[in-house]
Scaffold this motif. Sequence first.
Motif, PDB file in Angstrom:
ATOM      1  N   ILE A 146       0.809  -1.323   0.036  1.00  0.00           N
ATOM      2  CA  ILE A 146      -0.070  -0.201   0.045  1.00  0.00           C
ATOM      3  C   ILE A 146       0.925   1.332  -0.181  1.00  0.00           C
ATOM      4  CG2 ILE A 146      -1.626   1.322   1.482  1.00  0.00           C
ATOM      5  CD1 ILE A 146      -2.942  -1.158   2.217  1.00  0.00           C
ATOM      6  N   THR A 147       1.941   1.357   0.734  1.00  0.00           N
ATOM      7  CA  THR A 147       2.992   2.465   0.783  1.00  0.00           C
ATOM      8  C   THR A 147       3.308   2.603  -0.740  1.00  0.00           C
ATOM      9  OG1 THR A 147       3.474   1.859   2.901  1.00  0.00           O
ATOM     10  CG2 THR A 147       4.981   3.335   1.656  1.00  0.00           C
ATOM     11  N   ALA A 148       3.797   1.777  -1.333  1.00  0.00           N
ATOM     12  CA  ALA A 148       4.125   1.597  -2.763  1.00  0.00           C
ATOM     13  C   ALA A 148       3.058   2.437  -3.434  1.00  0.00           C
ATOM     14  CB  ALA A 148       4.623   0.430  -3.303  1.00  0.00           C
ATOM     15  N   ASN A 239       9.412   2.320 -11.711  1.00  0.00           N
ATOM     16  CA  ASN A 239       8.812   2.549 -10.451  1.00  0.00           C
ATOM     17  C   ASN A 239       9.094   2.355  -9.305  1.00  0.00           C
ATOM     18  OD1 ASN A 239       5.943   1.464 -12.130  1.00  0.00           O
ATOM     19  ND2 ASN A 239       7.485   0.014 -12.953  1.00  0.00           N
ATOM     20  N   PRO A 240       9.937   3.601  -9.029  1.00  0.00           N
ATOM     21  CA  PRO A 240      10.851   3.585  -7.794  1.00  0.00           C
ATOM     22  C   PRO A 240      10.129   3.431  -6.635  1.00  0.00           C
ATOM     23  CG  PRO A 240      10.663   5.956  -8.979  1.00  0.00           C
ATOM     24  CD  PRO A 240       9.829   4.873  -9.788  1.00  0.00           C
ATOM     25  N   ALA A 241       8.662   3.813  -6.460  1.00  0.00           N
ATOM     26  CA  ALA A 241       7.939   3.819  -5.101  1.00  0.00           C
ATOM     27  C   ALA A 241       8.015   2.271  -4.756  1.00  0.00           C
ATOM     28  CB  ALA A 241       6.866   4.409  -5.274  1.00  0.00           C
ATOM     29  N   THR A 242       8.247   1.500  -5.510  1.00  0.00           N
ATOM     30  CA  THR A 242       8.278  -0.052  -5.124  1.00  0.00           C
ATOM     31  C   THR A 242       9.468  -0.756  -4.817  1.00  0.00           C
ATOM     32  OG1 THR A 242       8.679  -0.812  -7.207  1.00  0.00           O
ATOM     33  CG2 THR A 242       6.335  -0.553  -6.948  1.00  0.00           C
ATOM     34  N   ALA A 243      10.631   0.240  -4.751  1.00  0.00           N
ATOM     35  CA  ALA A 243      11.893  -0.141  -4.371  1.00  0.00           C
ATOM     36  C   ALA A 243      12.092  -0.814  -3.083  1.00  0.00           C
ATOM     37  CB  ALA A 243      12.878   0.737  -4.610  1.00  0.00           C
TER      38      ALA A 243
END
Length: 338
Positions: A146-148, A239-243
Amino acid sequence: MAGYFRTAILLAGMTALFMGVGYLLGGSGGMMIAFAVALAMNAFSYWNSDKVVLRMYNAREVDARTAPEFYSMIRDLAANADLPMPKVYIIENPQPNAFATGRNPQNAAVAATTGILQSLSREELAGVMAHELAHVKHHDTLIMTITATMAGAISMLANFALFFGGSRNNPLGLVGTILMMILAPLAAMLVQMAISRSREYEADRIGAEICGQPLWLASALGKIAGAAKRIPNQAAERNPATAHMFIINPLHGERMDSLFSTHPATENRVARLREMAAGMGAGMGAATPAGRSGPWGGGPDPSAGSGSVPPAGSRPGGSRSGGSRSGGSSGPARGPWG
């Protein structure tokens, strides 16, 4: 329940941040629109964020028929962790890495890249996947996924800021809007990093207990970190928010255990695992048997069962079930896809 409470707090914080960005862009009207969007995203993320992330990476689901050795390894590890069998995915990507996702253990999934399947020993791979199952066991996957999704949405919203820079309801003006474009994604990223780093240390510890051998994971982390610096992961770069979901940061540029790192320094994680191994006493040995070139090197020995994973109910630090595989198979090595 603690995992769900943390998730609720995070969702509240991310929603407030989302509304703040909306207010700065469009005043009270923008805030209400952002609030409505945030509510819709929260509901969508809870039920579908895992599917979104898996689609981002073109993950392919496998089973006992299409990837028998890898699938059976996950099944044994899940039994050790007292978890339901998760869905298992393979990602066509040369960078060695892995992650877990899903809103709860009953709806969990673990994913591994082809790079990690090809570069690690069976024992090292077991350590990595045990780490991912530790995230599942502690309900980390919901909050991480969810944060990603939310952090990515906030970054996207901020990127639209220039289009609204001239709005009469925008109290910031052009300069303030440009600053907000920078600071809003940064704020979301800081939340992401804060929840990720402590969680990785805990998943390392629990994962080592699940597979029974801390040094398996320690060896794997060193290999993955080295390869991740050399081999780009284009899907993660887009998709850097999934790192933060991956066991090792898949993005280029990670240098130190600092405020701006999504993961603790690999050296620090390895040091903790080595301390854990020393504390568990004898039987830790080398993380990878001598001469093993890859997870399926030499072909599977039928007498070894489904891999080098200790059987369910075995005590951490005990003997390695199927670890020696003396003699091996004289036939060609089989790959992770059977």
